[in-house]
Design a protein around this motif. Structure first.
Motif, PDB file in Angstrom:
ATOM      1  N   GLN A 227      19.328 -35.337 -70.111  1.00 28.85           N
ATOM      2  CA  GLN A 227      17.947 -35.710 -70.728  1.00 28.85           C
ATOM      3  C   GLN A 227      17.091 -36.241 -69.583  1.00 28.85           C
ATOM      4  OE1 GLN A 227      18.844 -36.431 -75.433  1.00 28.85           O
ATOM      5  NE2 GLN A 227      18.687 -38.220 -74.006  1.00 28.85           N
ATOM      6  N   LEU A 228      15.775 -35.942 -69.726  1.00 26.37           N
ATOM      7  CA  LEU A 228      15.008 -36.628 -68.863  1.00 26.37           C
ATOM      8  C   LEU A 228      13.828 -37.317 -69.639  1.00 26.37           C
ATOM      9  CD1 LEU A 228      13.784 -37.017 -65.993  1.00 26.37           C
ATOM     10  CD2 LEU A 228      12.382 -34.928 -66.179  1.00 26.37           C
ATOM     11  N   PRO A 229      13.984 -38.495 -69.716  1.00 27.25           N
ATOM     12  CA  PRO A 229      12.961 -39.376 -70.470  1.00 27.25           C
ATOM     13  C   PRO A 229      11.756 -39.968 -69.360  1.00 27.25           C
ATOM     14  CG  PRO A 229      14.838 -40.742 -69.820  1.00 27.25           C
ATOM     15  CD  PRO A 229      15.194 -39.409 -69.485  1.00 27.25           C
ATOM     16  N   VAL A 230      10.750 -40.048 -69.830  1.00 24.03           N
ATOM     17  CA  VAL A 230       9.518 -40.211 -69.135  1.00 24.03           C
ATOM     18  C   VAL A 230       8.531 -41.400 -69.963  1.00 24.03           C
ATOM     19  CG1 VAL A 230       7.269 -39.985 -67.936  1.00 24.03           C
ATOM     20  CG2 VAL A 230       9.315 -38.263 -67.793  1.00 24.03           C
ATOM     21  N   VAL A 231       8.574 -42.511 -69.759  1.00 21.15           N
ATOM     22  CA  VAL A 231       8.057 -43.632 -70.339  1.00 21.15           C
ATOM     23  C   VAL A 231       7.154 -44.532 -69.714  1.00 21.15           C
ATOM     24  CG1 VAL A 231       8.642 -45.593 -72.119  1.00 21.15           C
ATOM     25  CG2 VAL A 231      10.194 -43.726 -71.902  1.00 21.15           C
ATOM     26  N   PRO A 232       5.716 -44.411 -70.076  1.00 19.55           N
ATOM     27  CA  PRO A 232       4.805 -45.479 -69.472  1.00 19.55           C
ATOM     28  C   PRO A 232       5.048 -46.787 -69.882  1.00 19.55           C
ATOM     29  CG  PRO A 232       3.615 -43.529 -69.867  1.00 19.55           C
ATOM     30  CD  PRO A 232       5.069 -43.276 -70.702  1.00 19.55           C
ATOM     31  N   ARG A 233       5.009 -47.755 -69.081  1.00 13.77           N
ATOM     32  CA  ARG A 233       5.425 -49.345 -69.608  1.00 13.77           C
ATOM     33  C   ARG A 233       4.491 -50.210 -69.180  1.00 13.77           C
ATOM     34  NH1 ARG A 233      11.264 -51.728 -68.350  1.00 13.77           N
ATOM     35  NH2 ARG A 233      11.980 -49.707 -69.562  1.00 13.77           N
ATOM     36  N   ILE A 234       4.212 -51.222 -69.955  1.00 13.19           N
ATOM     37  CA  ILE A 234       3.286 -52.493 -69.367  1.00 13.19           C
ATOM     38  C   ILE A 234       4.183 -53.355 -69.720  1.00 13.19           C
ATOM     39  CG2 ILE A 234       2.332 -52.358 -71.984  1.00 13.19           C
ATOM     40  CD1 ILE A 234      -0.362 -53.623 -70.347  1.00 13.19           C
ATOM     41  N   LEU A 247       6.492 -53.300 -73.184  1.00 10.63           N
ATOM     42  CA  LEU A 247       6.651 -52.232 -74.103  1.00 10.63           C
ATOM     43  C   LEU A 247       6.182 -50.924 -73.469  1.00 10.63           C
ATOM     44  CD1 LEU A 247       6.156 -51.594 -77.120  1.00 10.63           C
ATOM     45  CD2 LEU A 247       3.763 -51.991 -77.117  1.00 10.63           C
ATOM     46  N   GLY A 248       6.949 -49.894 -73.922  1.00  4.78           N
ATOM     47  CA  GLY A 248       6.532 -48.428 -73.385  1.00  4.78           C
ATOM     48  C   GLY A 248       6.828 -47.389 -74.591  1.00  4.78           C
ATOM     49  N   VAL A 249       5.947 -46.469 -74.381  1.00  2.00           N
ATOM     50  CA  VAL A 249       6.226 -45.247 -75.475  1.00  2.00           C
ATOM     51  C   VAL A 249       6.274 -44.094 -74.562  1.00  2.00           C
ATOM     52  CG1 VAL A 249       5.287 -44.274 -77.226  1.00  2.00           C
ATOM     53  CG2 VAL A 249       5.082 -46.547 -77.296  1.00  2.00           C
ATOM     54  N   GLY A 250       6.801 -43.017 -74.769  1.00  4.82           N
ATOM     55  CA  GLY A 250       6.916 -41.817 -73.815  1.00  4.82           C
ATOM     56  C   GLY A 250       7.658 -40.811 -74.720  1.00  4.82           C
ATOM     57  N   GLY A 251       8.055 -39.674 -73.998  1.00  2.00           N
ATOM     58  CA  GLY A 251       8.841 -39.001 -74.383  1.00  2.00           C
ATOM     59  C   GLY A 251      10.320 -38.312 -73.641  1.00  2.00           C
ATOM     60  N   PHE A 252      10.966 -37.614 -74.172  1.00  2.00           N
ATOM     61  CA  PHE A 252      11.910 -37.052 -73.280  1.00  2.00           C
ATOM     62  C   PHE A 252      12.272 -35.431 -73.743  1.00  2.00           C
ATOM     63  CE2 PHE A 252      14.030 -37.652 -77.434  1.00  2.00           C
ATOM     64  CZ  PHE A 252      15.060 -36.734 -77.651  1.00  2.00           C
ATOM     65  N   HIS A 289      10.339 -47.969 -75.619  1.00  2.00           N
ATOM     66  CA  HIS A 289      11.163 -49.208 -75.015  1.00  2.00           C
ATOM     67  C   HIS A 289      10.461 -50.619 -75.481  1.00  2.00           C
ATOM     68  CE1 HIS A 289      12.632 -46.439 -71.682  1.00  2.00           C
ATOM     69  NE2 HIS A 289      13.376 -46.293 -72.858  1.00  2.00           N
ATOM     70  N   ILE A 290      11.266 -51.394 -75.851  1.00  2.00           N
ATOM     71  CA  ILE A 290      10.494 -53.070 -76.110  1.00  2.00           C
ATOM     72  C   ILE A 290      11.409 -53.997 -75.572  1.00  2.00           C
ATOM     73  CG2 ILE A 290      11.551 -52.975 -78.514  1.00  2.00           C
ATOM     74  CD1 ILE A 290       9.227 -54.559 -79.311  1.00  2.00           C
ATOM     75  N   GLY A 291      10.998 -54.964 -74.989  1.00  5.01           N
ATOM     76  CA  GLY A 291      11.903 -56.156 -74.366  1.00  5.01           C
ATOM     77  C   GLY A 291      11.230 -57.462 -74.512  1.00  5.01           C
ATOM     78  N   ILE A 292      12.130 -58.321 -74.557  1.00  2.00           N
ATOM     79  CA  ILE A 292      11.610 -59.547 -74.979  1.00  2.00           C
ATOM     80  C   ILE A 292      12.560 -60.581 -73.845  1.00  2.00           C
ATOM     81  CG2 ILE A 292      11.346 -61.611 -76.435  1.00  2.00           C
ATOM     82  CD1 ILE A 292      11.138 -59.733 -78.811  1.00  2.00           C
ATOM     83  N   VAL A 293      11.964 -61.218 -72.917  1.00  3.51           N
ATOM     84  CA  VAL A 293      12.555 -61.894 -71.742  1.00  3.51           C
ATOM     85  C   VAL A 293      13.652 -60.664 -71.200  1.00  3.51           C
ATOM     86  CG1 VAL A 293      13.671 -63.875 -71.328  1.00  3.51           C
ATOM     87  CG2 VAL A 293      12.284 -63.974 -73.073  1.00  3.51           C
ATOM     88  N   ARG A 294      14.861 -61.284 -71.386  1.00  6.44           N
ATOM     89  CA  ARG A 294      16.118 -60.296 -70.651  1.00  6.44           C
ATOM     90  C   ARG A 294      16.526 -59.342 -71.645  1.00  6.44           C
ATOM     91  NH1 ARG A 294      19.373 -64.499 -66.957  1.00  6.44           N
ATOM     92  NH2 ARG A 294      17.728 -65.210 -65.469  1.00  6.44           N
ATOM     93  N   THR A 295      16.091 -59.264 -72.796  1.00  9.29           N
ATOM     94  CA  THR A 295      16.741 -58.197 -73.822  1.00  9.29           C
ATOM     95  C   THR A 295      15.678 -57.090 -73.977  1.00  9.29           C
ATOM     96  OG1 THR A 295      17.453 -60.176 -75.158  1.00  9.29           O
ATOM     97  CG2 THR A 295      17.350 -57.927 -76.376  1.00  9.29           C
ATOM     98  N   SER A 296      16.474 -55.909 -73.762  1.00  7.78           N
ATOM     99  CA  SER A 296      15.640 -54.713 -73.815  1.00  7.78           C
ATOM    100  C   SER A 296      16.237 -53.557 -75.017  1.00  7.78           C
ATOM    101  CB  SER A 296      15.833 -54.002 -72.452  1.00  7.78           C
ATOM    102  OG  SER A 296      14.953 -52.810 -72.355  1.00  7.78           O
ATOM    103  N   LEU A 297      15.332 -53.134 -75.616  1.00  5.22           N
ATOM    104  CA  LEU A 297      15.773 -52.222 -76.788  1.00  5.22           C
ATOM    105  C   LEU A 297      15.341 -50.958 -76.623  1.00  5.22           C
ATOM    106  CD1 LEU A 297      15.315 -54.661 -79.816  1.00  5.22           C
ATOM    107  CD2 LEU A 297      17.494 -54.409 -78.498  1.00  5.22           C
TER     108      LEU A 297
END
Length: 324
Positions: A227-234, A247-252, A289-297
């Protein structure tokens, strides 16, 4: 931040980008390198007097007209590199020295790069990500020949795993936030473990979920895809430069390379069968993608059906979990 104390004024130091030169009464110079003028202005948040005082350091004159930094009776050569990193609970300082000016310059650049990476202001990140999570089927529409309880999945047995070779260049870099683009080449495994005592088999015109004549310990269908995911992230940072949220939202898009069933009998004998099971080869969907401190979901949702139209249940895959 690199602090370089030097007595010699005959050769100008090699600039990384911008620098601040502080001259003392005894002709000692304190040279501070920074990536830009904004970083020079940010020095107001550092108490340089406190840094030197806490390290019990002083500048000493040594034979040859040079200036050296000493600490606890130890002596360092001129152009000693102090890597100063501001942390939540104080300031971390690492002292580096070298034998030659050339190696000093190389080490200075490496230390500066490490320092900026630790502060989260690097312009390019790359690495290997591991994603571990769970899968579930979401029914899109009812199909009479495939009642939902026939192919229902075990929640904790239906696992997702992926290895991604990722890169994340920074597009916009602000003081407290930055905008980046995450993309990767990803190998993913979707495991669908069935709740009932059934086995997925390829029939003459459609996939079949047939009851097995003996009780099984487990029965699952597994797909492997690239797969090739592409996710813009702030990403957002605190005043110390540590990332606190992203926080990031994209597609694959992806392509199925293999699929197989696995059954495990009560005596622990295992059996595999490889087939396409009328699965769709191409995959595409949404990624979050969502992350809080060092945790990334992460969460992934397939927009196209798992099975070919009319040859299996009309279901989509939802995967979610944690990224390491």
């Amino acid at each position: 931040m690199l602090l370089i104390a030097s007595y010699s004024v005959q050769a100008a130091p090699e600039h990384l980008a911008d620098s601040l030169v502080i001259r003392f009464a005894n002709r000692t110079r304190l040279v501070i390198y920074a990536p830009d003028k904004a970083s020079i202005q940010a020095l107001s948040s550092y108490d340089l007097n406190k840094i030197v005082r806490e390290m019990s350091m002083k500048l000493d004159s040594v034979p040859g007209g040079e200036t050296a930094i000493s600490q606890d009776g130890g002596r360092y050569l001129k152009d000693t590199v102090l890597v100063v990193t501001k942390k939540k609970d104080g300031v971390s300082i690492v002292i580096n020295t070298s034998d030659t000016t050339k190696s000093d310059s190389i080490r200075n650049r490496r230390d500066y790069k490490r320092s900026t990476v630790r502060r989260g202001i690097n312009s390019w990140s790359r690495g290997i990500d591991f994603q571990i999570g769970l899968n579930t089927f979401l029914n899109q529409s009812a199909v009479a020949s495939y009642p939902s309880d026939l192919y229902s999945l075990k929640p904790l047995g239906s696992r997702y795993f992926a290895v991604a070779f990722s890169q994340r260049p920074t597009l916009i870099n602000g003081k407290r936030a930055k905008f980046s683009l995450y993309y990767a080449l990803e190998a993913s495994w979707n495991n669908y473990m069935f709740e009932n005592n059934v086995v997925a088999q390829k029939g003459t015109s459609q996939v079949e979920f047939n009851p097995y004549p003996e009780q099984l310990k487990k029965s699952k269908l597994t797909t492997f895809a690239l797969q090739l995911p592409v996710v813009p992230r702030i990403s957002f940072y605190n005043s110390s430069g540590r990332k606190v949220f992203h926080l990031g939202v994209g597609g694959f898009i992806g392509y199925r390379l293999d699929s197989y069933t696995k059954i495990k009998r009560q005596n622990n004998d295992k059996e595999h069968e490889h087939s396409n099971f009328y699965l769709n080869d191409f995959r595409y969907g949404l990624v979050g993608h969502i992350g809080i401190v060092r945790t990334s979901l992460f969460v992934k949702y397939d927009l196209n059906p798992v099975f070919q139209e009319g040859k299996g249940p009309d279901v989509r895959t939802l995967s979610f979990g944690i990224t390491f």
